[in-house]
Enzyme design. Sequence first.
Site, short mmCIF file in Angstrom:
data_model
loop_
_atom_site.label_atom_id
_atom_site.label_comp_id
_atom_site.label_asym_id
_atom_site.label_seq_id
_atom_site.Cartn_x
_atom_site.Cartn_y
_atom_site.Cartn_z
N HIS A 17 43.99 24.00 45.78
CA HIS A 17 43.66 25.34 45.09
C HIS A 17 44.44 25.28 43.95
O HIS A 17 44.56 25.94 43.22
CB HIS A 17 43.74 26.31 45.80
CG HIS A 17 45.43 26.91 46.17
ND1 HIS A 17 45.94 25.88 47.18
CD2 HIS A 17 46.20 27.45 45.69
CE1 HIS A 17 47.26 26.25 47.19
NE2 HIS A 17 47.55 27.34 46.25
C1 UD1 Z 1 48.08 31.98 44.46
C2 UD1 Z 1 49.69 31.84 44.53
C3 UD1 Z 1 49.95 30.50 44.87
C4 UD1 Z 1 49.45 30.44 46.69
C5 UD1 Z 1 47.88 30.83 46.40
C6 UD1 Z 1 47.57 30.92 47.93
C7 UD1 Z 1 50.62 32.57 42.23
C8 UD1 Z 1 51.27 32.10 41.15
N1 UD1 Z 1 50.14 31.59 43.00
O1 UD1 Z 1 47.51 31.23 43.84
O2 UD1 Z 1 51.37 30.15 45.11
O3 UD1 Z 1 49.61 29.01 46.83
O4 UD1 Z 1 47.85 32.30 46.07
O5 UD1 Z 1 46.09 31.22 47.94
O6 UD1 Z 1 50.89 33.76 42.60
N2 UD1 Z 1 40.56 34.98 43.73
C9 UD1 Z 1 39.21 35.48 44.45
N3 UD1 Z 1 39.86 36.58 45.60
C10 UD1 Z 1 41.00 36.79 45.98
C11 UD1 Z 1 41.99 36.11 45.31
C12 UD1 Z 1 41.78 35.33 44.26
O7 UD1 Z 1 38.44 35.53 44.30
O8 UD1 Z 1 41.30 37.60 47.11
C13 UD1 Z 1 40.26 34.13 42.82
C14 UD1 Z 1 40.29 34.97 41.55
O9 UD1 Z 1 39.33 34.37 40.61
C15 UD1 Z 1 41.59 34.60 40.82
C16 UD1 Z 1 41.95 33.38 41.48
O10 UD1 Z 1 41.21 33.14 42.72
O11 UD1 Z 1 41.42 34.60 39.52
C17 UD1 Z 1 43.22 32.76 41.73
O12 UD1 Z 1 43.94 34.02 42.40
P1 UD1 Z 1 45.62 34.19 42.09
O13 UD1 Z 1 46.18 35.15 42.98
O14 UD1 Z 1 45.87 34.47 40.63
O15 UD1 Z 1 46.21 32.83 42.35
P2 UD1 Z 1 46.19 31.87 43.63
O16 UD1 Z 1 45.45 30.32 42.85
O17 UD1 Z 1 45.33 32.33 44.63
#
Ligand code: UD1
Length: 363
Positions: free
Chosen positions: A211
């Site tokens: 991811h």
């Molecule tokens: C975040 C953490 C990372 C961790 C990861 C575990 C930061 C900078 N990164 O990354 O350290 O390893 O979580 O998962 O905080 N999204 C969904 N549903 C959700 C959450 C996210 O669809 O419930 C999608 C959205 O499109 C979002 C993308 O995933 O834009 C990324 O989510 P985000 O929370 O920004 O960071 P992660 O890549 O999940």
Amino acid sequence: MNNIDIIAGARPNFMKIGPIIHAIHAHNENSKHKIKYRLIHTGQHYDKKMSEDFFDQLNIPKPHINLGVGSGSQATQTANIMMRYEEAIQEWKPELCVVVGDVTSTMACAIVAKKEGVKVAHVEGGIRSGDENMPEEINRMVTDSITDYFFTTSQVANSNLQKLGHGVEKIFFVGNTMIDSLYANLSRLIQPDLWDQYNLKPKEYIVMTLHRPSNVDAMESLKKLLEIINTNSGSKKIVFPMHPRTRKMYDQLEMHFDNLIITGPMTYLEFIYLIKNALGVITDSGGITEETTVLKIPCLTLRNSTERPETITLGTNELVGTDANNILPYLEKLIKGKWKKGEIPELWDGKTAERIVNLITKL
Ligand code: UD1
């Protein structure tokens, strides 16, 4: 300190705060001096499978407050969390704000608390990858620079903090609360439905998670990585529970990989069941390298650096790098059963949260 806020925002936070909350409840049953706490969920992760399912399975009570921030750019997410937590902290001012790990919610809430005159405790403080291209590294650096009490997972973290000038009186080497969750749940694991559906057998399949932006945000590199892994995994199937971020890019590839079993994000008890029985794990997560170290499962990390060096020096983890071609010799070693044996790091014993709560009552 008896009045505290505990912050959780994203998936890897939940297995770190669960044991702390359970240890608070155990303390409160046995002590006249009760700890009052609020559990604040920032809403950084909001899908049922990324959040609510973890609360249910890990018996974490419903958060007192959900800030509901959702997704956004790094700055948008940080700003929204800060604005909403600032309001929440003014309603009930805790003596201590406990943040865990390295996600955006960790850093954003630590800044708000500190500016409101509330002490900050950082669980998993002091670890560093040295890679400032990762948002997590910035989150670690900023959070640690304003942390009052560090609860650390390793001697390396302790020495990193001392080199940065933090006094030993602020540093408490307590172990790893994520591993508390692991030990507490080993007897409750759930076999996922895909086990029978794909006729999986112990040690005959590999689990993969990806991811990190460096692996999944560019279509060409994701495609190359999946092609190489798909064609070089021998007869082993690869179970690939996909993070929503990875899914977005994967769908655009419009390709099929014979050896990959693609599924959505898994619940905690199902995921640990899968890795405990796997031949090995391929990942770009940090937390999973800790879990595989304790379970003594071979782990190939598709990153160029790690903030958890003990998973390599002591544990079963190897740093493969992000160049897809690097993976071949590691895959071969894994499939031939020639992986190194590992040891479990100091104080990763399932009792870390108890130590943390004990210390909090004395601060
Ligand atoms: C975040 C953490 C990372 C961790 C990861 C575990 C930061 C900078 N990164 O990354 O350290 O390893 O979580 O998962 O905080 N999204 C969904 N549903 C959700 C959450 C996210 O669809 O419930 C999608 C959205 O499109 C979002 C993308 O995933 O834009 C990324 O989510 P985000 O929370 O920004 O960071 P992660 O890549 O999940």
